[in-house]
Design a protein around this motif. Structure first.
Motif, PDB file in Angstrom:
ATOM      1  N   GLY A   9       0.746  -1.102  -0.043  1.00  0.00           N
ATOM      2  CA  GLY A   9      -0.189   0.210  -0.043  1.00  0.00           C
ATOM      3  C   GLY A   9       0.886   1.304   0.136  1.00  0.00           C
ATOM      4  N   GLY A  10       0.210   2.192  -0.099  1.00  0.00           N
ATOM      5  CA  GLY A  10       1.003   3.626   0.103  1.00  0.00           C
ATOM      6  C   GLY A  10       0.067   4.801  -0.903  1.00  0.00           C
ATOM      7  N   SER A  11       0.848   5.677  -0.908  1.00  0.00           N
ATOM      8  CA  SER A  11       0.010   6.980  -1.455  1.00  0.00           C
ATOM      9  C   SER A  11       0.400   7.134  -3.190  1.00  0.00           C
ATOM     10  N   VAL A  12      -0.394   7.559  -3.757  1.00  0.00           N
ATOM     11  CA  VAL A  12      -0.187   7.644  -5.270  1.00  0.00           C
ATOM     12  C   VAL A  12      -1.347   8.689  -5.858  1.00  0.00           C
ATOM     13  N   ARG A  19       0.611  -2.270  -6.509  1.00  0.00           N
ATOM     14  CA  ARG A  19       0.474  -3.671  -6.365  1.00  0.00           C
ATOM     15  C   ARG A  19       0.543  -4.263  -5.140  1.00  0.00           C
ATOM     16  N   LEU A  20      -0.674  -4.803  -4.594  1.00  0.00           N
ATOM     17  CA  LEU A  20      -0.601  -5.197  -3.079  1.00  0.00           C
ATOM     18  C   LEU A  20      -0.298  -6.713  -3.476  1.00  0.00           C
ATOM     19  N   SER A  21       0.438  -7.246  -2.174  1.00  0.00           N
ATOM     20  CA  SER A  21       0.512  -8.481  -2.149  1.00  0.00           C
ATOM     21  C   SER A  21       0.063  -9.021  -0.752  1.00  0.00           C
ATOM     22  N   ALA A  91      -8.711   3.593   0.431  1.00  0.00           N
ATOM     23  CA  ALA A  91      -9.353   2.559   1.409  1.00  0.00           C
ATOM     24  C   ALA A  91      -8.231   1.830   2.210  1.00  0.00           C
ATOM     25  N   MET A  92      -8.786   1.142   3.292  1.00  0.00           N
ATOM     26  CA  MET A  92      -7.757   0.103   3.544  1.00  0.00           C
ATOM     27  C   MET A  92      -8.143  -1.022   3.040  1.00  0.00           C
ATOM     28  N   TYR A  93      -7.144  -1.760   2.547  1.00  0.00           N
ATOM     29  CA  TYR A  93      -7.405  -3.078   1.959  1.00  0.00           C
ATOM     30  C   TYR A  93      -6.901  -4.217   2.749  1.00  0.00           C
ATOM     31  N   TYR A  94      -7.736  -5.168   2.532  1.00  0.00           N
ATOM     32  CA  TYR A  94      -7.652  -6.470   3.442  1.00  0.00           C
ATOM     33  C   TYR A  94      -7.447  -7.657   2.542  1.00  0.00           C
ATOM     34  N   THR A 119      -3.862  -2.993   4.625  1.00  0.00           N
ATOM     35  CA  THR A 119      -2.671  -2.057   4.210  1.00  0.00           C
ATOM     36  C   THR A 119      -3.594  -0.603   3.204  1.00  0.00           C
ATOM     37  N   GLN A 120      -3.013   0.212   3.930  1.00  0.00           N
ATOM     38  CA  GLN A 120      -3.725   1.603   3.345  1.00  0.00           C
ATOM     39  C   GLN A 120      -3.312   1.969   2.010  1.00  0.00           C
ATOM     40  N   VAL A 121      -4.333   2.294   1.417  1.00  0.00           N
ATOM     41  CA  VAL A 121      -4.123   2.902  -0.034  1.00  0.00           C
ATOM     42  C   VAL A 121      -4.551   4.313  -0.264  1.00  0.00           C
ATOM     43  N   THR A 122      -3.874   5.078  -0.451  1.00  0.00           N
ATOM     44  CA  THR A 122      -4.476   6.716  -0.625  1.00  0.00           C
ATOM     45  C   THR A 122      -4.145   7.212  -1.987  1.00  0.00           C
ATOM     46  N   VAL A 123      -5.128   7.582  -2.623  1.00  0.00           N
ATOM     47  CA  VAL A 123      -5.278   7.985  -3.962  1.00  0.00           C
ATOM     48  C   VAL A 123      -5.527   9.752  -4.086  1.00  0.00           C
ATOM     49  N   SER A 124      -4.768  10.434  -4.423  1.00  0.00           N
ATOM     50  CA  SER A 124      -4.908  12.105  -4.394  1.00  0.00           C
ATOM     51  C   SER A 124      -5.112  12.414  -5.726  1.00  0.00           C
TER      52      SER A 124
END
Length: 125
Positions: A9-12, A19-21, A91-94, A119-124
């Motif tokens: 996860g991360g900010s993009v 890519r989440l694993s 969102a938080m991805y599970y 894992t947190q994903v943040t899209v700006s």
């Protein structure tokens, strides 16, 4: 004991990719479903994508054409490739997993006992 550990996860910025694993361990099921849920801020969890041990997949309409689910059985790892990300994907991805005996794919939260920590994903924009 089944363990699921997400990463990636991360900010993009909008239009970007992540890519989440999910590293899975401790399970002995030969037939299973694994997948991803997400929980946007202030909203309920929703199913995103699922894959069975046979390779059958189910993708939510909201991400179809942008997200791809895959697995590396040798590495016991689940992936979620997310392209053309939008702010509403924040969102938080599970990661989830459960045994599966065939038939319908389970896409509701109450079917799953095994969850990762998220894992947190943040899209700006």
């Amino acid at each position: 004991q089944v363990q699921l550990v997400e990463s990636g996860g991360g900010s993009v910025q909008a239009g970007g990719s992540l890519r989440l694993s999910c590293a899975a361990s401790g399970y002995t099921w030969s037939s299973y479903i694994m997948g991803w849920f997400r929980q946007p801020p202030g909203k309920e969890r929703e199913g995103v994508a699922f894959i069975t041990s046979t390779g059958r997949t189910e993708i939510a309409d909201s991400v179809k054409g942008r997200f791809t689910i895959g697995q590396d059985k040798a590495e016991n790892t689940l992936y979620l490739q997310m392209n053309s990300l939008k702010p509403e994907d924040t969102a938080m991805y599970y990661c989830v997993a459960r045994p599966w005996s065939g038939g319908l794919l389970y896409t509701a939260t109450y079917w799953y006992n095994y969850w990762g920590q998220g894992t947190q994903v943040t899209v700006s924009s």
